[in-house]
Design an enzyme around this catalytic site. Structure first.
Site, PDB file in Angstrom:
ATOM      1  N   ASN A   1       2.092 -29.309 -24.529  1.00 40.82           N
ATOM      2  CA  ASN A   1       2.195 -28.372 -23.404  1.00 40.82           C
ATOM      3  C   ASN A   1       2.378 -26.922 -23.849  1.00 40.82           C
ATOM      4  O   ASN A   1       1.958 -26.005 -23.140  1.00 40.82           O
ATOM      5  CB  ASN A   1       3.379 -28.799 -22.520  1.00 40.82           C
ATOM      6  CG  ASN A   1       3.746 -27.730 -21.512  1.00 40.82           C
ATOM      7  OD1 ASN A   1       3.090 -27.567 -20.502  1.00 40.82           O
ATOM      8  ND2 ASN A   1       4.800 -26.963 -21.816  1.00 40.82           N
TER       9      ASN A   1
ATOM     10  N   TYR B   1      -7.649 -17.161 -25.217  1.00 36.17           N
ATOM     11  CA  TYR B   1      -7.030 -18.269 -24.470  1.00 36.17           C
ATOM     12  C   TYR B   1      -8.095 -19.290 -24.036  1.00 36.17           C
ATOM     13  O   TYR B   1      -7.922 -20.503 -24.210  1.00 36.17           O
ATOM     14  CB  TYR B   1      -6.311 -17.677 -23.263  1.00 36.17           C
ATOM     15  CG  TYR B   1      -5.514 -18.642 -22.427  1.00 36.17           C
ATOM     16  CD1 TYR B   1      -4.259 -19.087 -22.841  1.00 36.17           C
ATOM     17  CD2 TYR B   1      -5.997 -19.096 -21.200  1.00 36.17           C
ATOM     18  CE1 TYR B   1      -3.509 -19.956 -22.054  1.00 36.17           C
ATOM     19  CE2 TYR B   1      -5.255 -19.960 -20.404  1.00 36.17           C
ATOM     20  CZ  TYR B   1      -4.012 -20.385 -20.834  1.00 36.17           C
ATOM     21  OH  TYR B   1      -3.280 -21.245 -20.055  1.00 36.17           O
TER      22      TYR B   1
ATOM     23  N   ALA C   1     -11.022 -19.813 -25.318  1.00 36.74           N
ATOM     24  CA  ALA C   1     -11.557 -20.522 -26.497  1.00 36.74           C
ATOM     25  C   ALA C   1     -10.575 -21.597 -26.959  1.00 36.74           C
ATOM     26  O   ALA C   1     -10.977 -22.723 -27.297  1.00 36.74           O
ATOM     27  CB  ALA C   1     -11.828 -19.528 -27.628  1.00 36.74           C
TER      28      ALA C   1
ATOM     29  N   LYS D   1      -8.409 -23.202 -25.123  1.00 34.52           N
ATOM     30  CA  LYS D   1      -8.334 -24.291 -24.143  1.00 34.52           C
ATOM     31  C   LYS D   1      -9.621 -25.104 -24.124  1.00 34.52           C
ATOM     32  O   LYS D   1      -9.596 -26.314 -23.914  1.00 34.52           O
ATOM     33  CB  LYS D   1      -8.014 -23.718 -22.755  1.00 34.52           C
ATOM     34  CG  LYS D   1      -6.630 -23.043 -22.652  1.00 34.52           C
ATOM     35  CD  LYS D   1      -5.504 -24.013 -22.980  1.00 34.52           C
ATOM     36  CE  LYS D   1      -4.131 -23.446 -22.658  1.00 34.52           C
ATOM     37  NZ  LYS D   1      -3.042 -24.379 -23.007  1.00 34.52           N
TER      38      LYS D   1
ATOM     39  N   ILE E   1      -0.914 -21.845 -11.527  1.00 37.72           N
ATOM     40  CA  ILE E   1       0.348 -22.525 -11.241  1.00 37.72           C
ATOM     41  C   ILE E   1       1.485 -21.497 -11.256  1.00 37.72           C
ATOM     42  O   ILE E   1       1.543 -20.647 -12.157  1.00 37.72           O
ATOM     43  CB  ILE E   1       0.638 -23.616 -12.304  1.00 37.72           C
ATOM     44  CG1 ILE E   1      -0.554 -24.575 -12.460  1.00 37.72           C
ATOM     45  CG2 ILE E   1       1.930 -24.364 -11.987  1.00 37.72           C
ATOM     46  CD1 ILE E   1      -0.946 -25.349 -11.235  1.00 37.72           C
TER      47      ILE E   1
HETATM   48  P1  NAI Z   1       5.386 -20.933 -19.890  1.00 37.67           P
HETATM   49  O1  NAI Z   1       5.091 -19.684 -20.647  1.00 37.67           O
HETATM   50  O2  NAI Z   1       6.325 -20.861 -18.741  1.00 37.67           O
HETATM   51  O3  NAI Z   1       5.904 -22.065 -20.888  1.00 37.67           O
HETATM   52  C1  NAI Z   1       5.333 -22.279 -22.134  1.00 37.67           C
HETATM   53  C2  NAI Z   1       6.391 -22.825 -23.048  1.00 37.67           C
HETATM   54  O4  NAI Z   1       5.840 -23.017 -24.361  1.00 37.67           O
HETATM   55  C3  NAI Z   1       7.578 -21.867 -23.230  1.00 37.67           C
HETATM   56  O5  NAI Z   1       8.770 -22.585 -23.103  1.00 37.67           O
HETATM   57  C4  NAI Z   1       7.402 -21.335 -24.641  1.00 37.67           C
HETATM   58  O6  NAI Z   1       8.608 -20.994 -25.266  1.00 37.67           O
HETATM   59  C5  NAI Z   1       6.770 -22.551 -25.319  1.00 37.67           C
HETATM   60  N1  NAI Z   1       6.096 -22.186 -26.561  1.00 37.67           N
HETATM   61  C6  NAI Z   1       5.216 -21.165 -26.754  1.00 37.67           C
HETATM   62  N2  NAI Z   1       4.852 -21.132 -28.043  1.00 37.67           N
HETATM   63  C7  NAI Z   1       5.491 -22.160 -28.677  1.00 37.67           C
HETATM   64  C8  NAI Z   1       5.520 -22.627 -30.007  1.00 37.67           C
HETATM   65  N3  NAI Z   1       4.802 -22.027 -30.960  1.00 37.67           N
HETATM   66  N4  NAI Z   1       6.296 -23.695 -30.308  1.00 37.67           N
HETATM   67  C9  NAI Z   1       7.010 -24.307 -29.348  1.00 37.67           C
HETATM   68  N5  NAI Z   1       7.032 -23.896 -28.055  1.00 37.67           N
HETATM   69  C10 NAI Z   1       6.285 -22.832 -27.734  1.00 37.67           C
HETATM   70  O7  NAI Z   1       3.977 -21.518 -19.454  1.00 37.67           O
HETATM   71  P2  NAI Z   1       3.564 -22.576 -18.333  1.00 37.67           P
HETATM   72  O8  NAI Z   1       2.957 -21.851 -17.215  1.00 37.67           O
HETATM   73  O9  NAI Z   1       4.658 -23.529 -18.067  1.00 37.67           O
HETATM   74  O10 NAI Z   1       2.361 -23.291 -19.107  1.00 37.67           O
HETATM   75  C11 NAI Z   1       2.490 -24.509 -19.808  1.00 37.67           C
HETATM   76  C12 NAI Z   1       1.121 -24.907 -20.323  1.00 37.67           C
HETATM   77  O11 NAI Z   1       0.192 -24.984 -19.240  1.00 37.67           O
HETATM   78  C13 NAI Z   1       0.532 -23.884 -21.307  1.00 37.67           C
HETATM   79  O12 NAI Z   1      -0.191 -24.559 -22.317  1.00 37.67           O
HETATM   80  C14 NAI Z   1      -0.424 -23.089 -20.445  1.00 37.67           C
HETATM   81  O13 NAI Z   1      -1.460 -22.517 -21.202  1.00 37.67           O
HETATM   82  C15 NAI Z   1      -0.924 -24.146 -19.509  1.00 37.67           C
HETATM   83  N6  NAI Z   1      -1.453 -23.622 -18.256  1.00 37.67           N
HETATM   84  C16 NAI Z   1      -0.661 -22.902 -17.389  1.00 37.67           C
HETATM   85  C17 NAI Z   1      -1.202 -22.384 -16.214  1.00 37.67           C
HETATM   86  C18 NAI Z   1      -0.391 -21.626 -15.221  1.00 37.67           C
HETATM   87  O14 NAI Z   1      -0.978 -21.158 -14.236  1.00 37.67           O
HETATM   88  N7  NAI Z   1       0.911 -21.470 -15.382  1.00 37.67           N
HETATM   89  C19 NAI Z   1      -2.613 -22.572 -15.907  1.00 37.67           C
HETATM   90  C20 NAI Z   1      -3.348 -23.331 -16.873  1.00 37.67           C
HETATM   91  C21 NAI Z   1      -2.766 -23.816 -18.002  1.00 37.67           C
END
Ligand code: NAI
Length: 247
Positions: free
Chosen positions: A91, A155, A157, A159, A188
């Site tokens: 995630n 991003y 690329a 995904k 989201i």
């Molecule tokens: P968010 O930014 O709230 O949470 C992401 C989490 O990943 C954070 O807790 C961060 O500390 C952690 N993280 C980042 N780099 C890290 C690393 N190197 N090692 C360990 N942890 C790490 O993001 P959200 O919105 O909860 O997104 C979660 C996933 O869903 C992501 O992969 C995002 O790309 C994907 N996503 C989110 C969307 C949205 O609209 N929020 C839409 C499409 C995909």
């Protein structure tokens, strides 16, 4: 639905990852909470307490999943503590958005390192232990990995790469009883999207047939389906959770 299962959810101290971890625990799983930096330790411990209050077991493990050796620590400590791993949710993700003409090499590399290489790292270490009793791997991709998006070449690329990785590993592990699927969320409500301007958000809603942003619960429920035995014949699939946005 997940009784006696052990799940690792990367980047699970907030947003979608936090909700996935709590949803899994409410459905009987023991869960590993992963966080990257010391500033998230309190939050990670708090989620562990919430899961314990639900009657399940949980531990918090600090690891930067973009680092091959740290992701090994995450998986090795999971096995040392729980004896197995049944579910891995890749995630953790980051954005460094800007148009190509302004994007630096570092912006590109960082996003690929976390979003794409990070998933490879965790799967690489988890796959062998999972071979023993099968499992479910869920990669958090995005609708922009399907359709592209202006200002997100790094991003999108990363995904899109995750989708290729999902389908390839689904083929490699199909006979070994490890299913590999992806979730492609649309827009989201989370910390990642709260940084966007009102104008960008209202424009985005205009492109969503269901006319609303998604919630972290909308995504976590699909993760629960893919993690559970409700989806035993589903592998190599990418499920959009986007209110119809990328149809
Ligand atoms: P968010 O930014 O709230 O949470 C992401 C989490 O990943 C954070 O807790 C961060 O500390 C952690 N993280 C980042 N780099 C890290 C690393 N190197 N090692 C360990 N942890 C790490 O993001 P959200 O919105 O909860 O997104 C979660 C996933 O869903 C992501 O992969 C995002 O790309 C994907 N996503 C989110 C969307 C949205 O609209 N929020 C839409 C499409 C995909």
């Amino acid at each position: 639905m997940l009784d006696n299962k052990v799940a690792v959810v990367t980047g699970s101290t907030r947003g979608i990852g936090e909700e996935v971890a709590l949803t899994f625990a409410k459905n009987g799983a023991n869960v590993v909470i992963n966080y990257r930096s010391d500033s998230s330790k309190l939050k990670a411990d708090n989620i562990v307490e919430q899961i314990e209050a639900l009657g399940q077991k949980a531990i918090a493990i600090k690891a930067n999943i973009a680092d091959f050796n740290e992701s090994k620590v995450l998986i090795d400590n999971t096995i040392a503590h729980f004896g197995k791993i049944d579910i891995l949710v890749n995630n953790a993700g980051i954005t460094r958005d800007t148009l190509l003409l302004r994007m630096t090499e570092e912006d590109f590399d960082q996003v690929i390192e976390v979003n794409l290489k990070g998933a490879f790292n965790c799967i690489k270490h988890a796959a062998r232990p999972m071979l023993k009793s099968g499992g479910s791997i869920i990669n958090m991709t995005s609708v922009v990995g399907i359709s592209g998006n202006t200002g997100q070449v790094n991003y999108a690329a990363s995904k899109a790469g995750l989708i290729g990785m999902t389908k390839t590993l689904a083929r490699e592990f199909a006979k070994k009883n490890i299913r590999v699927n992806a979730i492609a969320p649309g827009f989201i409500e989370s910390d990642m999207t709260s940084a966007l301007s009102e104008q960008v958000v209202s424009q985005a809603i205009g492109n969503i047939p269901m006319n609303r942003l998604g919630s972290v619960k909308d995504v976590a429920n699909v993760a629960l389906f893919l993690a559970s035995d409700l989806s035993t014949y589903v592998t190599g699939e990418v499920i959009r959770v986007d209110g119809g946005m990328a149809m």
